[in-house]
Design a protein around this motif. Structure first.
Motif, short mmCIF file in Angstrom:
data_model
loop_
_atom_site.label_atom_id
_atom_site.label_comp_id
_atom_site.label_asym_id
_atom_site.label_seq_id
_atom_site.Cartn_x
_atom_site.Cartn_y
_atom_site.Cartn_z
N ASP A 82 0.86 -1.18 0.00
CA ASP A 82 0.00 0.00 0.00
C ASP A 82 0.90 1.22 0.00
OD1 ASP A 82 -1.78 2.06 0.42
OD2 ASP A 82 -2.75 1.14 2.15
N SER A 83 0.89 1.98 -1.09
CA SER A 83 1.77 3.14 -1.20
C SER A 83 1.39 4.25 -0.22
CB SER A 83 1.75 3.68 -2.63
OG SER A 83 0.45 4.15 -2.95
N ALA A 84 0.16 4.23 0.30
CA ALA A 84 -0.27 5.26 1.24
C ALA A 84 -0.14 4.82 2.70
CB ALA A 84 -1.72 5.65 0.96
N ALA A 85 0.33 3.61 2.93
CA ALA A 85 0.48 3.12 4.31
C ALA A 85 1.69 3.79 4.97
CB ALA A 85 0.66 1.60 4.32
N PRO A 86 1.65 4.01 6.29
CA PRO A 86 2.81 4.58 6.97
C PRO A 86 3.99 3.62 6.89
CG PRO A 86 1.11 3.94 8.56
CD PRO A 86 0.55 3.73 7.19
N ALA A 87 5.17 4.18 6.80
CA ALA A 87 6.39 3.37 6.69
C ALA A 87 6.61 2.57 7.96
CB ALA A 87 7.59 4.27 6.42
N ARG A 88 7.01 1.32 7.77
CA ARG A 88 7.33 0.47 8.92
C ARG A 88 8.83 0.45 9.11
NH1 ARG A 88 3.93 -4.89 9.15
NH2 ARG A 88 5.06 -4.85 11.09
N GLU A 95 10.44 -0.77 17.00
CA GLU A 95 9.02 -0.80 17.33
C GLU A 95 8.79 -0.85 18.84
OE1 GLU A 95 6.96 -3.84 15.23
OE2 GLU A 95 7.90 -3.33 13.35
#
Length: 130
Positions: A82-88, A95
């Protein structure tokens, strides 16, 4: 969900993500079936027949109108990107919640008279108060 929109020569298919389900494939299919059964498509305006069919990965809803049939396909799919997901973060340790903050060094104790008033005013000796 892929559904037929428009009428006549302008009919086309549009895709929409209905929801994200965290859980097993069976749980996702159960949620998808619930949504497929309650879905009311915009077309046809005067539905004459409604058929819901089960497929391996989802459901097919066929609604017959007075002149044409309209199709809505409900599919379970796994999200791969998902290009709009926040970077992990790449580092799993990133984390973790931060540890306890380091305490600021406490200021030296202030000498006070018996009423609690500082003996030496805090402004005395400051060079920035000219």
């Amino acid at each position: 969900m892929e559904t037929t929109v428009g009428m006549g020569e302008r009919k086309r298919t549009e895709a929409t993500v209905l929801a994200h389900v965290t859980g097993s494939r069976e749980e996702a299919l159960a949620e998808l079936e619930r949504r497929a059964r309650s879905h009311t498509p915009a077309h046809p305006l005067s539905p004459r027949r409604r058929r819901l069919l089960r497929q391996d990965d989802g459901f097919l809803l066929v609604v017959d109108g007075a002149w044409q049939s309209y199709v809505t396909r409900f599919t379970v799919a796994e999200l791969l990107e998902d290009s709009a997901a926040p970077a992990r973060p790449e580092d799993p340790r990133a984390e973790l919640p931060p540890g306890p903050a380091l305490a600021e060094p406490s200021p030296p104790p202030v000498e006070r008279d018996e009423d609690g008033v500082p003996v030496r005013p805090s402004w005395l000796g400051r060079d920035d108060l000219r």
